[in-house]
Structures are given as structure tokens and as C-alpha cells.
Design an enzyme around this catalytic site. Structure first.
Site, PDB file in Angstrom:
ATOM      1  N   CYS A  33      48.511  56.636  41.166  1.00  0.00           N
ATOM      2  CA  CYS A  33      49.500  57.129  40.172  1.00  0.00           C
ATOM      3  C   CYS A  33      49.653  57.912  40.851  1.00  0.00           C
ATOM      4  CB  CYS A  33      48.804  57.125  38.999  1.00  0.00           C
ATOM      5  SG  CYS A  33      48.538  55.360  37.942  1.00  0.00           S
ATOM      6  N   HIS A  61      53.199  59.477  36.743  1.00  0.00           N
ATOM      7  CA  HIS A  61      53.048  59.865  35.426  1.00  0.00           C
ATOM      8  C   HIS A  61      52.913  61.645  34.895  1.00  0.00           C
ATOM      9  CE1 HIS A  61      49.003  60.163  35.837  1.00  0.00           C
ATOM     10  NE2 HIS A  61      49.089  59.472  36.440  1.00  0.00           N
TER      11      HIS A  61
END
Length: 401
Positions: A348, A330
Site C-alpha cells: 500500500c 491510506h
């Protein structure tokens, strides 16, 4: 099922009946010459015996147990076709005896369903037809499987076929035998059972190697009436078609802090990233894309992170989900200046907003994202981690081998 057309071979089987009738007539003539009227009447009765069709279960006989089979018989003739409507796609399958006088269903009946049987045949020079409608008993306990991908979708080359059941399956072999996957071009593939992250029984099918782009895949679930163990019955008959799209493969090198995207074997972009920091390392292994959303709120409490490492990032842009445990690729604008230099996330894969948007637009469900040079390996049941076990280990997870 398709109609069991008999054709000329079927009509030849009526010859013995015709010959028998001729023999009876000859005997009647001889007897009559001796004024044996009783023998003559018997011969006439034998010659007039009519062929008939019978269907079991019979119409009006009450609700039928799912353990019963549909049987159609031709007495004094042969069967030309048998059609049995079923809750699933197409007609119920069955087998025809060598003498073409008996048809028997080869699949189980579904609970709480209505079936219509239509049969046709030939006998002594006339066409035969018969139909019957019956209902089956409701099952006390039923099980349903939620499958992925959906019909009509286009998926990445690493997308497995996955079915998660809402109740425990004790007879896994019986269930697995009623599942099949076919592909064009053909592949070597296998089913493997596991417990999903929520503790439910799940079975996945994957080819030995990634699907080839353009492959047409069909999942067939003929679970209606299947005893999954302990009196638990399946209710589903499904046929699901999907297509494999372009080969979009992504490699994330945690040591180099880069993401490289290749399409159909050609590298189209390499971008700097920031992966998981010490204690929160990004999983190694292949994680096919589960889905994507343009904006999501990321709160550490949803993944069990509290205390000094807690965070609430509000609206995070261009989110590509890789695991249900919370691994995403992201946009991470708060890490500007760290991309390609420092791994500082909680697991992440962070990118600049521009790069994250570009990546978001490139990937789709089932595209493989492979992380290397990190710590630990993503679990098989954490999303579609099917590719992170050896082929021999994967096949050993089948209940039928």
C-alpha cells in the site's frame, strides 16, 4: 425510435392509386354506353378498394419467439409513423422501405417482454391507424451485465466504461456490436475483452487518451434478445449518462518516496510516502481510483499474507482503493518517521494521517494514480489497469476487428 414522419413525399405516392381510379371510371363510362353493365360493376369495385394496415406479430397469436421481427405493412397506402414500445429506453428502431409501405424492426426482441405497436398512415384520401400488443417467449437461459460507472455520476479522466457478465459469453462479437459509447467532445476509443479477476467475462471501453474534463459520455446497451452464444440471451436495454470531472492526476515515485497531486495540469501538493518494501513492492502502472471509505479494517489474511508478515491493523483511516487485490493509499501513523525515508508497507501507499485525509478529499472514482520506479506492473483486470497496455494491444482485444 422517433416517429418516421413521411410528410408530403409520402402523400405523393398515392397519386398512382388516384389515377387508377380515374381510369376505371372512364372505362366504366365507355362500357355503359355499350350497355355492358358487367364491366361497369367491375370498375366500381376496383375504385372502392380500401387501404389497410397490418401488423406482424398479430395480437392474440400466442407468445412470440425472440427471433421474430416486427413488420408493419400498408396495403393500398403509405405509412406515416410506427411506434413500438420496448423494455429499454425510447422506442424500438426500424427501417422504412423506399416506397413507404413496409416498416421492419432492426433490433431483436427481448425475452419475456410485452410490446405495443402503434402505426398510422394514409390511403386514398383517408387516415389509417392500427395497434397491436403481443408478448415474447421467456428465455430459458439469460445473461446480465453489471456496468460501471453508474448513471448520473461524475468521474475522473481515467475512468473506463466496464461491463462484467454473470455468465460466459461465447459469441462476443454479437454482444459487442450491441454496445456503444458516444462522447461530447468526441474521442477515439475502443472496446477490449478480458477475464475479470473472478474469472467472469468482462469488456471495457477506454479512449485512446484520458477523457477531457467536462466530457459528457453515454453508454448504450441494446442487449435485449441478443444471442450471446449457446442459446444464452441478453435481456438489458440501458442508456447510461455520466460526466468527466476535473483532471486530478497523482504520481507516486517509489524511489523518491513522494506523492505528487496535480489538478488541471497544476501541481497542488507533494507529500512524503512509504510504499511497499522488498518482496511486497507497490505495483507500477496507472490505477484509477475504485472507491474510498473513511475507515476500514486491514487484515493480512484477506490478501493471503500469513506467518511472520501477518498483520491486523484494526481501523485504518482515509482509505482510497486502487485495486481489488488490496492496494490502497491510506493513513499509516505507525510509520511516522519513515515517510519520505523508508518503504516499509506490504504494497500500500502509506501517508501521515493529515496527508491521507487531504488526499482522500481530493480524489474521486476514476482519478488516475500512477506509480513509477517500483517493480512489476498492475494487471489489466486488477481494477481498471486498462491504461497499462499499448493502444494497439488494447484494440486487438476487440471481438469485432
Amino acid at each position: 425510435m422517433r416517429k418516421n414522419a413521411i410528410g408530403r413525399a409520402g402523400r405523393r405516392s398515392t397519386r398512382p392509386l388516384a389515377l387508377a381510379a380515374v381510369a376505371a371510371v372512364v372505362l366504366t363510362g365507355c362500357s355503359a354506353s355499350r350497355q355492358d353493365s358487367k364491366s361497369g360493376d367491375a370498375g366500381h369495385a376496383a375504385g372502392d378498394a380500401r387501404a389497410t394496415l397490418s401488423i406482424t406479430p398479430a395480437e392474440g397469436g400466442g407468445k412470440v419467439p425472440v427471433t421474430k421481427r416486427v413488420v408493419v405493412r400498408a396495403d393500398g397506402g403509405t405509412l406515416a409513423s410506427v411506434d413500438v414500445t420496448s423494455p429499454g429506453p425510447g422506442m424500438m428502431k426500424g427501417t422504412l422501405s423506399e416506397d413507404k409501405t413496409t416498416w421492419t424492426s432492426s433490433s431483436a426482441l427481448a425475452p419475456g417482454a410485452v410490446y405495443t405497436v402503434k402505426a398510422s398512415g394514409h390511403g386514398q384520401g383517408e387516415k389509417l391507424s392500427k395497434s397491436s400488443t403481443f408478448a415474447t417467449q421467456e428465455a430459458t437461459h439469460t445473461v446480465v451485465g453489471t456496468y460501471s460507472p453508474d448513471k448520473g455520476t461524475t468521474v475522473g479522466v481515467a475512468m473506463p466504461v466496464s461491463i462484467t457478465f454473470n455468465k460466459p459469453i461465447s459469441d462476443k462479437a454479437s454482444v459487442e456490436r450491441k454496445l456503444s459509447v458516444s462522447a461530447s467532445p468526441a474521442v477515439e476509443g475502443a472496446w477490449s475483452w478480458m477475464k475479470d479477476r473472478n474469472g467472469k467475462d468482462r469488456i471495457d471501453y477506454r479512449p485512446r487518451e484520458y477523457w477531457k474534463p467536462g466530457t459528457k459520455v453515454t453508454l448504450r446497451m441494446t442487449l435485449a434478445g441478443v444471442n450471446a452464444g449457446g442459446g444464452l440471451y441478453g435481456t438489458q436495454d440501458r442508456e447510461v449518462h455520466f460526466t468527466v470531472g476535473s483532471a486530478v492526476r497523482t504520481t507516486v515515485d517509489v524511489a523518491k518516496k513522494t506523492m505528487t497531486v496535480a489538478k488541471d495540469g497544476r501541481v497542488i501538493r507533494t507529500m512524503p510516502i512509504s510504499a511497499g518494501k522488498k518482496g511486497f513492492e507497490t505495483w507500477n502502472g496507472t490505477m484509477p481510483v475504485l472507491g474510498k471509505v473513511p475507515t476500514i479494517r486491514m487484515n493480512s489474511s484477506t490478501v493471503g499474507i500469513f506467518g511472520p508478515e501477518a498483520y491486523d491493523l484494526g481501523a485504518v483511516k482515509w482509505d482510497v482503493q486502487l485495486t481489488p487485490s488490496g492496494t490502497y493509499a491510506h493513513a499509516a501513523p505507525w510509520n511516522d518517521g519513515k515517510f519520505g525515508r523508508i518503504n516499509s508497507s506490504h504494497g500500500c501507499i502509506g501517508l501521515s494521517t493529515k496527508d491521507a485525509k487531504w488526499f482522500y478529499e481530493q480524489v474521486h472514482l476514476g482519478d488516475p494514480v500512477t506509480v513509477v520506479n517500483s517493480k512489476g506492473t498492475v494487471a489489466t483486470n486488477n481494477g481498471y489497469g486498462d491504461w497499462n497496455v499499448a493502444w494497439s494491444t488494447w484494440k486487438a482485444g476487440s471481438a469485432t476487428d
